[in-house]
Design a protein around this motif. Structure first.
Motif, PDB file in Angstrom:
ATOM      1  N   VAL A  50       0.856  -1.166   0.090  1.00 43.56           N
ATOM      2  CA  VAL A  50       0.007  -0.023  -0.072  1.00 43.56           C
ATOM      3  C   VAL A  50       0.861   1.217  -0.001  1.00 43.56           C
ATOM      4  O   VAL A  50       0.465   2.177  -0.714  1.00 43.56           O
ATOM      5  N   TYR A 113      -4.059   9.859  -1.173  1.00 43.69           N
ATOM      6  CA  TYR A 113      -4.913   8.820  -0.692  1.00 43.69           C
ATOM      7  C   TYR A 113      -4.427   7.280  -0.670  1.00 43.69           C
ATOM      8  O   TYR A 113      -3.527   7.277  -1.369  1.00 43.69           O
ATOM      9  N   PHE A 115      -5.567   3.095  -0.039  1.00 43.67           N
ATOM     10  CA  PHE A 115      -6.566   2.084   0.166  1.00 43.67           C
ATOM     11  C   PHE A 115      -6.178   0.811   0.743  1.00 43.67           C
ATOM     12  O   PHE A 115      -5.195   0.408   0.317  1.00 43.67           O
ATOM     13  N   GLY A 121      -9.736  -2.068  -6.667  1.00 35.73           N
ATOM     14  CA  GLY A 121     -10.288  -2.208  -7.925  1.00 35.73           C
ATOM     15  C   GLY A 121     -11.669  -2.238  -7.600  1.00 35.73           C
ATOM     16  O   GLY A 121     -12.630  -2.675  -8.537  1.00 35.73           O
ATOM     17  N   GLY A 123     -13.470   0.738  -7.278  1.00 35.59           N
ATOM     18  CA  GLY A 123     -13.879   2.024  -7.648  1.00 35.59           C
ATOM     19  C   GLY A 123     -13.735   2.902  -6.447  1.00 35.59           C
ATOM     20  O   GLY A 123     -14.392   4.032  -6.642  1.00 35.59           O
ATOM     21  N   ALA A 125     -11.443   4.469  -4.858  1.00 31.76           N
ATOM     22  CA  ALA A 125     -10.752   5.850  -4.802  1.00 31.76           C
ATOM     23  C   ALA A 125     -11.220   6.765  -5.794  1.00 31.76           C
ATOM     24  O   ALA A 125     -11.534   7.831  -5.312  1.00 31.76           O
ATOM     25  N   THR A 126     -11.811   6.232  -6.734  1.00 35.42           N
ATOM     26  CA  THR A 126     -12.512   7.339  -7.657  1.00 35.42           C
ATOM     27  C   THR A 126     -13.674   7.919  -6.934  1.00 35.42           C
ATOM     28  O   THR A 126     -13.915   8.851  -7.341  1.00 35.42           O
ATOM     29  N   LEU A 148       0.138  13.767  -6.687  1.00 41.49           N
ATOM     30  CA  LEU A 148       1.492  13.216  -7.319  1.00 41.49           C
ATOM     31  C   LEU A 148       1.232  11.739  -7.596  1.00 41.49           C
ATOM     32  O   LEU A 148       1.055  11.086  -6.528  1.00 41.49           O
ATOM     33  N   ASN A 153       2.462   3.617 -11.185  1.00 46.44           N
ATOM     34  CA  ASN A 153       1.344   3.392 -10.516  1.00 46.44           C
ATOM     35  C   ASN A 153       0.111   3.765 -11.184  1.00 46.44           C
ATOM     36  O   ASN A 153      -0.830   4.961 -10.982  1.00 46.44           O
ATOM     37  N   SER A 156      -3.467   4.650  -9.818  1.00 49.20           N
ATOM     38  CA  SER A 156      -3.595   6.264  -9.186  1.00 49.20           C
ATOM     39  C   SER A 156      -3.966   7.065 -10.281  1.00 49.20           C
ATOM     40  O   SER A 156      -4.779   7.908 -10.129  1.00 49.20           O
ATOM     41  N   ARG A 158      -5.245   6.806 -13.293  1.00 46.60           N
ATOM     42  CA  ARG A 158      -6.432   6.493 -13.863  1.00 46.60           C
ATOM     43  C   ARG A 158      -7.490   7.186 -12.830  1.00 46.60           C
ATOM     44  O   ARG A 158      -8.326   7.776 -13.256  1.00 46.60           O
ATOM     45  N   ARG A 162     -10.044  10.164 -14.026  1.00 46.15           N
ATOM     46  CA  ARG A 162     -11.588  10.197 -14.047  1.00 46.15           C
ATOM     47  C   ARG A 162     -11.997  11.390 -13.001  1.00 46.15           C
ATOM     48  O   ARG A 162     -13.171  11.515 -13.363  1.00 46.15           O
TER      49      ARG A 162
END
Ligand SMILES: CC(C)(COP(=O)(O)OP(=O)(O)OC[C@H]1O[C@@H](n2cnc3c(N)ncnc32)[C@H](O)[C@@H]1OP(=O)(O)O)[C@@H](O)C(=O)NCCC(=O)NCCS
Length: 196
Positions: A50, A113, A115, A121, A123, A125-126, A148, A153, A156, A158, A162
Motif C-alpha cells: 500500500v 489517498y 486504500f 479495484g 472503484g 478511490a474514484t 503526485l 502506479n 492512481s 486513472r 477520472r
C-alpha cells in the motif's frame, strides 16, 4: 453495476467536525479520524504494498498512532487547511482508506489517498476522490489542486484522470513536494471550482 445508494445512516456518530463534513458517497463516508480507527488504519498503513508509492510507510504501530493523533488534533484545533479523512466503507462500517487534502501554500492544495489492498479495484478511490474534489471546490475555491503519481502506479493515474485532473505541463510549482519516492512523480492538477 453499482448498487443503489442505501438510506442507511452514515456509520459515524454525529460529531464536532468542520462544516461540510462528513462527505457521503454511494458506498463510502469520508469523516475525520478517531483514535478508535487504529486497527483498521494500521492494517493498510503497515502494508508495504500500500505504501510503496507513498512518501511515508510502511508504518510501525507508534507511527500510525502518531499520525492519528496529529490528524485528530488538526480537527480539534479547527485547522481548516489540513483535512485528513478516514474513508469508511458503509457496508462494513470499517475504515478502508485515508484521503488527505493539504493546503501546502495559499491556493495550492495537495490531494493524497490510499486504500487497504482487499478493497482495491472496487472503484472506491474514484468515488472518494470525486467527492473530495467537490469538497475542495467549496473549501478551497480557485485553488490549484494537485496529486503526485509515481511511475508504475497507473491505477492512481486513472483515478485522478477520472476525477477531472490533467497532467501538469510544468512540474516546477510542485517541486517542493516531489521528494523521496515522489521525486520522479508525474503531477496531475485541476483548478478547484465550487459545484455548479
Ligand atoms: C491507487 C489506489 C488508490 C487505487 O484505488 P482503487 O480503489 O483500486 O481505484 P479504483 O478502483 O477507483 O480505480 C482504479 C482504476 O485503475 C485501473 N487499474 C488498476 N490497476 C491498473 C494497472 N496495473 N494498469 C492500469 N490500470 C489499472 C483499474 O482498472 C481502475 O480503472 P477502471 O475502473 O477504469 O477499470 C489503490 O490501489 C491504492 O491505495 N494504492 C496504494 C496507495 C497509492 O498508490 N495511493 C496513490 C498515491 S498517488
Amino acid at each position: 453495476m453499482k448498487s443503489a445508494r442505501t438510506n442507511a445512516p452514515s456509520p459515524v456518530a454525529a460529531g464536532d467536525w468542520p462544516p461540510g463534513l462528513p462527505l457521503d458517497t454511494e458506498r463510502l463516508v469520508l469523516r475525520p479520524f478517531r483514535e478508535s480507527d487504529f486497527a483498521d488504519v494500521h492494517e493498510y498503513a503497515s502494508d508495504p504494498e500500500v505504501t510503496r508509492h507513498l512518501r511515508w510507510g510502511p508504518s510501525a504501530a507508534q507511527e500510525t498512532l502518531s499520525f492519528l493523533r496529529h490528524a485528530i488534533a488538526g480537527v480539534r484545533t479547527a485547522d481548516t487547511s489540513q483535512f485528513h479523512l478516514a474513508v469508511v466503507e458503509r457496508k462494513s462500517a470499517r475504515v478502508r482508506g485515508g484521503l488527505s487534502l493539504l493546503e501546502r501554500a495559499p491556493g495550492l492544495v495537495e490531494i493524497g489517498y490510499c486504500f487497504a489492498r482487499p478493497v482495491w479495484g472496487l472503484g472506491y478511490a474514484t468515488e472518494a476522490v470525486r467527492s473530495a474534489v467537490r469538497f475542495a471546490g467549496v473549501r478551497f475555491p480557485g485553488a490549484d489542486l494537485f496529486g503526485l503519481v509515481t511511475p508504475g502506479n497507473p491505477a492512481s493515474e486513472r483515478v485522478l484522470l477520472r476525477a477531472g485532473f490533467t497532467p501538469a505541463l510544468d512540474a516546477s510549482p510542485y517541486a517542493t513536494w516531489m521528494t523521496g519516492v515522489c521525486s520522479t512523480a508525474r503531477v496531475f492538477r485541476q483548478r478547484s471550482r465550487p459545484p455548479a
